[in-house]
Design a protein around this motif. Structure first.
Motif, PDB file in Angstrom:
ATOM      1  N   LEU A   6      -6.203  -2.785  -7.243  1.00  0.00           N
ATOM      2  CA  LEU A   6      -5.836  -1.594  -7.137  1.00  0.00           C
ATOM      3  C   LEU A   6      -7.154  -1.046  -6.519  1.00  0.00           C
ATOM      4  O   LEU A   6      -7.921  -0.566  -6.829  1.00  0.00           O
ATOM      5  N   LEU A  44      -2.551   7.585  -1.960  1.00  0.00           N
ATOM      6  CA  LEU A  44      -2.925   8.230  -3.052  1.00  0.00           C
ATOM      7  C   LEU A  44      -2.638   9.797  -3.015  1.00  0.00           C
ATOM      8  O   LEU A  44      -2.893  10.326  -2.192  1.00  0.00           O
ATOM      9  N   GLN A  90      -3.530   3.482  -1.837  1.00  0.00           N
ATOM     10  CA  GLN A  90      -3.594   2.654  -2.855  1.00  0.00           C
ATOM     11  C   GLN A  90      -3.185   1.404  -2.249  1.00  0.00           C
ATOM     12  O   GLN A  90      -2.155   0.976  -1.864  1.00  0.00           O
ATOM     13  N   ASP A 109       0.903  -1.221   0.089  1.00  0.00           N
ATOM     14  CA  ASP A 109      -0.048  -0.063  -0.054  1.00  0.00           C
ATOM     15  C   ASP A 109       0.924   1.194   0.149  1.00  0.00           C
ATOM     16  O   ASP A 109       1.860   1.389   0.716  1.00  0.00           O
ATOM     17  N   PRO A 115      -1.490   6.379  -9.572  1.00  0.00           N
ATOM     18  CA  PRO A 115      -1.921   4.885 -10.131  1.00  0.00           C
ATOM     19  C   PRO A 115      -1.595   4.457 -11.633  1.00  0.00           C
ATOM     20  O   PRO A 115      -1.168   3.068 -11.690  1.00  0.00           O
ATOM     21  N   LEU A 155     -11.010   3.035  -5.860  1.00  0.00           N
ATOM     22  CA  LEU A 155     -10.270   4.243  -5.770  1.00  0.00           C
ATOM     23  C   LEU A 155     -10.876   5.445  -6.279  1.00  0.00           C
ATOM     24  O   LEU A 155     -10.793   5.480  -7.524  1.00  0.00           O
ATOM     25  N   GLY A 172      -8.816   1.387  -3.027  1.00  0.00           N
ATOM     26  CA  GLY A 172      -8.759   2.724  -2.334  1.00  0.00           C
ATOM     27  C   GLY A 172      -8.658   2.474  -0.787  1.00  0.00           C
ATOM     28  O   GLY A 172      -8.451   3.491  -0.200  1.00  0.00           O
TER      29      GLY A 172
END
Ligand SMILES: C[S@@+](CC[C@H](N)C(=O)[O-])C[C@H]1O[C@@H](n2cnc3c(N)ncnc32)[C@H](O)[C@@H]1O
Length: 294
Positions: free
Chosen positions: A259, A164, A275, A161, A242, A268, A261
């Motif tokens: 992938l 973001l 991420q 992880d 991403p 996401l 969120g």
């Protein structure tokens, strides 16, 4: 620079900031554990992924630090190889595992871009809690992914992880302090106030975060503004987008499985904080590259 307010820095100054930014936050390993003690959702998720993989081969943990994830994995019965380059963090991990059957744990000091393990020897690789944000260029990140592809057994899973990138947060005024919190230092027992601010460098995609520790005044989170902090530590996080992740995983010969969120499986979206990624080394020989091949 963030908000156009900070003066441009020389490349040597940026290099110094990056070196400090990958070290200073991890000098005080007891404080690190204290600060992240209540973080549970990622731990639950990594334990579940490890349980699912049911691999007879060891799990390799990149940037294992003080063992926040490592120790529960050992308690669940897994064999773990823990790699980190910061001695202070590994020393704390060693004290925690004294009480466990540490024959199932191998601790290795090293760089996650040059993994000190054999080809195809690991059943699963984990990189929990923003470890990969300490790789400050795309080619270091690709190198790390290639190493993961090299050491994983065919079909093996890679979970990690990273944050973001949050555009609003990145562009905050670098002078303003956020997240003011009063706390008692776990070892010195001193009452302190934690706060942070940061500068975002658009060219390198690195957020240079400054974590300030002031002496607390009274019972609240007040400090004497004229008195400098007792300590300020740097934390440098390269922002990873991403599409960059998708591209570099692909170039390393890893397949993106999901992938998301957060650790609950949400999409996401712009509100996502992290991420959360699952990738896989292809199960057949044809699907993976030889080490070092791009
Ligand atoms: C945010 S901490 C995460 C520690 C642990 N995974 C956890 O979840 O608490 C990041 C860790 O990555 C380590 N690290 C950063 N860059 C590294 C590198 N290039 N090679 C090995 N370890 C690295 C740091 O020393 C630190 O212990």
């Amino acid at each position: 620079m963030a908000g156009g307010k900070a003066a441009p820095k020389s490349s040597r100054a940026i290099e110094r900031l990056m070196r400090a930014g990958t070290n200073e936050h991890y000098d005080d390993a007891a404080l690190y554990d204290f600060e992240y003690d209540d973080q549970r959702d990622d731990l639950v998720w990594y334990r579940a992924r490890a349980r699912e993989s049911s691999t007879p081969h060891p799990i390799l943990e990149l940037g294992a630090g003080t063992g926040r994830i490592t120790v529960p994995l050992l308690e669940d019965g897994h064999r773990v190889v823990a790699v980190d380059r910061k001695q202070s963090m590994l020393d704390r991990l060693k004290t925690k595992v004294q009480r466990l059957d540490d024959a199932r744990l191998k601790i290795m000091e090293g760089d996650i871009c040059e993994l000190p393990v054999d080809d195809h020897s690991m059943g699963m690789v984990l990189a929990p809690f923003n470890v990969l944000m300490h790789l400050y260029t795309w080619d270091r990140l690709l190198r790390c992914f290639e190493e993961v592809a090299r050491v994983l057994r065919p079909g093996g899973i890679f979970c990690f992880d990273v944050l973001l990138p949050d555009l609003e947060w990145l562009l905050l005024d670098p002078e303003l302090h956020h997240c003011r919190t009063r706390f008692i230092h776990p070892e010195t027992k001193r009452a302190m106030v934690y706060s942070t601010n940061h500068t975002y460098d658009h060219e390198t995609q690195v957020a240079h975060i400054r974590i300030h520790y002031h002496d607390a005044i009274g019972r609240g989170a007040r400090v004497r503004p004229e008195v400098p902090p007792r300590k300020t530590v740097q934390l440098a996080h390269r922002q990873i987008w991403p599409e960059e992740l998708r591209c570099l995983l692909h170039l390393a010969g890893l397949r993106l499985r999901s992938l998301e969120g957060d650790f609950e499986g949400d999409r996401l979206t712009q509100d996502a904080e992290s991420q959360v990624v699952v990738a896989q080394k292809p199960p057949t020989k044809h699907g993976h590259k030889k080490s070092g091949q791009r």
